[in-house]
Design a protein around this motif. Sequence first.
Motif, mmCIF file in Angstrom:
data_model
loop_
_atom_site.group_PDB
_atom_site.id
_atom_site.type_symbol
_atom_site.label_atom_id
_atom_site.label_comp_id
_atom_site.label_asym_id
_atom_site.label_seq_id
_atom_site.Cartn_x
_atom_site.Cartn_y
_atom_site.Cartn_z
ATOM 1 N N THR A 1 0.846 -1.194 0.000
ATOM 2 C CA THR A 1 0.000 0.000 0.000
ATOM 3 C C THR A 1 0.880 1.242 0.000
ATOM 4 O OG1 THR A 1 -1.738 -1.156 1.221
ATOM 5 C CG2 THR A 1 -1.799 1.251 1.250
ATOM 6 N N LYS A 2 0.538 2.206 -0.834
ATOM 7 C CA LYS A 2 1.292 3.453 -0.910
ATOM 8 C C LYS A 2 0.665 4.494 0.022
ATOM 9 C CE LYS A 2 3.910 1.847 -4.238
ATOM 10 N NZ LYS A 2 3.287 0.526 -4.442
ATOM 11 N N PHE A 3 1.521 5.215 0.734
ATOM 12 C CA PHE A 3 1.068 6.210 1.706
ATOM 13 C C PHE A 3 1.683 7.579 1.395
ATOM 14 C CE2 PHE A 3 0.619 2.190 3.860
ATOM 15 C CZ PHE A 3 -0.483 2.328 4.688
ATOM 16 N N LEU A 4 0.936 8.618 1.741
ATOM 17 C CA LEU A 4 1.434 9.998 1.639
ATOM 18 C C LEU A 4 1.142 10.725 2.944
ATOM 19 C CD1 LEU A 4 2.482 12.492 -0.068
ATOM 20 C CD2 LEU A 4 0.055 12.961 -0.539
ATOM 21 N N VAL A 5 2.123 11.492 3.433
ATOM 22 C CA VAL A 5 1.909 12.381 4.568
ATOM 23 C C VAL A 5 2.041 13.814 4.069
ATOM 24 C CG1 VAL A 5 2.583 13.038 6.899
ATOM 25 C CG2 VAL A 5 2.947 10.689 6.127
ATOM 26 N N ILE A 6 0.994 14.598 4.232
ATOM 27 C CA ILE A 6 1.057 16.022 3.915
ATOM 28 C C ILE A 6 1.680 16.742 5.106
ATOM 29 C CG2 ILE A 6 -0.274 18.097 3.393
ATOM 30 C CD1 ILE A 6 -0.439 16.127 1.143
ATOM 31 N N ASP A 7 2.691 17.576 4.835
ATOM 32 C CA ASP A 7 3.387 18.310 5.901
ATOM 33 C C ASP A 7 4.076 17.365 6.883
ATOM 34 O OD1 ASP A 7 2.918 20.875 5.043
ATOM 35 O OD2 ASP A 7 1.208 21.238 6.341
ATOM 36 N N ALA A 8 4.729 16.341 6.381
ATOM 37 C CA ALA A 8 5.407 15.377 7.252
ATOM 38 C C ALA A 8 6.352 16.085 8.214
ATOM 39 C CB ALA A 8 6.183 14.373 6.413
ATOM 40 N N ASP A 9 6.373 15.616 9.446
ATOM 41 C CA ASP A 9 7.213 16.207 10.489
ATOM 42 C C ASP A 9 8.673 16.169 10.052
ATOM 43 O OD1 ASP A 9 7.992 17.321 12.868
ATOM 44 O OD2 ASP A 9 7.736 15.501 14.055
ATOM 45 N N GLY A 10 9.280 17.342 9.956
ATOM 46 C CA GLY A 10 10.659 17.412 9.516
ATOM 47 C C GLY A 10 10.845 17.068 8.054
ATOM 48 N N CYS A 11 9.749 16.943 7.327
ATOM 49 C CA CYS A 11 9.750 16.549 5.913
ATOM 50 C C CYS A 11 10.486 15.223 5.722
ATOM 51 C CB CYS A 11 10.379 17.635 5.034
ATOM 52 S SG CYS A 11 9.890 17.511 3.289
ATOM 53 N N LYS A 12 10.315 14.311 6.685
ATOM 54 C CA LYS A 12 10.983 13.022 6.615
ATOM 55 C C LYS A 12 9.977 11.891 6.828
ATOM 56 C CE LYS A 12 15.400 14.806 8.390
ATOM 57 N NZ LYS A 12 16.403 14.709 9.483
ATOM 58 N N VAL A 13 10.059 10.879 5.989
ATOM 59 C CA VAL A 13 9.234 9.680 6.129
ATOM 60 C C VAL A 13 10.126 8.466 5.933
ATOM 61 C CG1 VAL A 13 7.013 10.689 5.481
ATOM 62 C CG2 VAL A 13 8.577 9.889 3.698
ATOM 63 N N GLU A 14 9.585 7.303 6.277
ATOM 64 C CA GLU A 14 10.375 6.079 6.220
ATOM 65 C C GLU A 14 9.692 5.037 5.337
ATOM 66 O OE1 GLU A 14 10.558 4.801 10.247
ATOM 67 O OE2 GLU A 14 11.487 6.642 10.977
ATOM 68 N N GLY A 15 10.510 4.295 4.614
ATOM 69 C CA GLY A 15 9.985 3.159 3.874
ATOM 70 C C GLY A 15 9.843 3.385 2.391
ATOM 71 N N PRO A 16 9.925 2.306 1.605
ATOM 72 C CA PRO A 16 9.833 2.394 0.145
ATOM 73 C C PRO A 16 8.428 2.637 -0.378
ATOM 74 C CG PRO A 16 9.985 0.101 0.818
ATOM 75 C CD PRO A 16 10.181 0.915 2.066
ATOM 76 N N ASN A 17 7.431 2.611 0.513
ATOM 77 C CA ASN A 17 6.044 2.827 0.091
ATOM 78 C C ASN A 17 5.441 4.081 0.709
ATOM 79 O OD1 ASN A 17 6.178 1.521 2.616
ATOM 80 N ND2 ASN A 17 4.096 0.720 2.428
ATOM 81 N N VAL A 18 6.307 4.996 1.191
ATOM 82 C CA VAL A 18 5.828 6.212 1.850
ATOM 83 C C VAL A 18 6.426 7.454 1.183
ATOM 84 C CG1 VAL A 18 5.567 7.448 4.030
ATOM 85 C CG2 VAL A 18 5.731 4.946 4.030
ATOM 86 N N ALA A 19 5.574 8.420 0.924
ATOM 87 C CA ALA A 19 6.003 9.700 0.359
ATOM 88 C C ALA A 19 5.567 10.836 1.277
ATOM 89 C CB ALA A 19 5.408 9.901 -1.036
ATOM 90 N N ALA A 20 6.255 11.947 1.171
ATOM 91 C CA ALA A 20 5.909 13.142 1.944
ATOM 92 C C ALA A 20 5.782 14.330 1.005
ATOM 93 C CB ALA A 20 6.974 13.423 3.000
ATOM 94 N N ALA A 21 4.746 15.124 1.215
ATOM 95 C CA ALA A 21 4.589 16.380 0.488
ATOM 96 C C ALA A 21 4.774 17.512 1.483
ATOM 97 C CB ALA A 21 3.211 16.460 -0.163
ATOM 98 N N CYS A 22 5.807 18.317 1.265
ATOM 99 C CA CYS A 22 6.116 19.414 2.175
ATOM 100 C C CYS A 22 6.015 20.731 1.418
ATOM 101 C CB CYS A 22 7.518 19.235 2.755
ATOM 102 S SG CYS A 22 7.773 17.608 3.489
ATOM 103 N N PHE A 23 5.879 21.809 2.147
ATOM 104 C CA PHE A 23 5.656 23.113 1.535
ATOM 105 C C PHE A 23 6.587 24.156 2.138
ATOM 106 C CE2 PHE A 23 1.922 20.611 0.996
ATOM 107 C CZ PHE A 23 1.456 20.923 -0.267
ATOM 108 N N ALA A 24 7.019 25.079 1.289
ATOM 109 C CA ALA A 24 7.897 26.160 1.743
ATOM 110 C C ALA A 24 7.035 27.292 2.295
ATOM 111 C CB ALA A 24 8.780 26.639 0.598
ATOM 112 N N GLU A 25 6.408 27.018 3.431
ATOM 113 C CA GLU A 25 5.480 27.998 4.036
ATOM 114 C C GLU A 25 6.150 29.328 4.322
ATOM 115 O OE1 GLU A 25 4.312 23.854 5.454
ATOM 116 O OE2 GLU A 25 6.157 25.062 5.593
#
Length: 349
Positions: free
Chosen positions: A124-148
């Motif tokens: 299963t593929k996962f996405l975290v919006i605004d991931a803490d520290g813009c860091k995620v773990e694993g080959p099935n996880v993505a993070a979308a971060c923003f230059a607020e």
Amino acid sequence: MRRGLKMTLVTVTGAALTLAASACGGQEADTGGGDKDTMKVGLAFDIGGRGDQSFNDSAAAGLDRAKKELGVETEEISAKPDESDADKESRLRLMANQGHNPIIGVGFAYTAAVNKVAKDFPDTKFLVIDADGCKVEGPNVAAACFAEAEGSYLVGAAAALKSESGKIGFIGGVNVPLIQRFQAGYEAGAKKVKPDIEILPAKYLTQPPNFNGFQDTSLGNEAAKGQLDQGADVIYHAAGAAGIGVIKTVGAAKKWVIGVDSDQYNQPAVAGVKEQILTSMVKNVDVAVFDFVQSVNTDKFEAGSKTYDLESNGISYATSGGHVDDIKPKLEELRAQIISGEIKVPEKP
């Protein structure tokens, strides 16, 4: 794979997981099982959920676009204030067990839960919006971060240029590093264009682990009154749904207010005072959500972090109402200098 789209709304309270079907867009909820080949997208909202007219609604717009353009089915789950990571894990596991793939966690608070659950659902593929520290773990996880901070720099410049009293304010929802980036950029942009501008001490509505500062409009109302009483005539909020209270209070006082995440000039909840919305710092969360769903749909998913900034148009400022038209050349000049690297925007106050 195209078919009529239905939505199931799931409300999670504590450890109990209660499924409640509801209609979407005036259609009846689907109870027939549906096409097995249709992608099922699960989305877990941050506090405030769909209807916050800010951060969550921007994510919802991306989900709605995916339904319309990609023909996917969706399920949404609402968060509650002051919940534990275990609650977040439960709702993510619920969606994964139901066959939703991909799954999206909206907000930095989902980072730990997604990293943990993703290990148990490697397909299963996962996405975290605004991931803490813009860091995620694993080959099935993505993070979308923003230059607020970049976008906040531009609206900070707008605030200083438009202020007549020489005093401006900032109201954050919860005192966490993410919201501090809004404050840092805002203050730096204001000082850039008007070094003698007085910036009132930043007001945070709550301190973690109390995240009600992203939801309670009465807290935003009270904080706005306090800064207005101190002479601020432009106030920028980064407080999610609680910011509606800021907008209404500042607007009623006929002072300028700056929205966040979405173009809040166009939000129904503040229609009565929208002409007092100077601009909004827009995070194109909808773009990040759609990009992610599309990448999974086309087998082009890439794990890891992606930053949406001014250069990629992932961050912008709103021009609705025409209130910044006269200063837009200056804002665009600053935007170009940020993109080129001439201006380094701080991320800490």
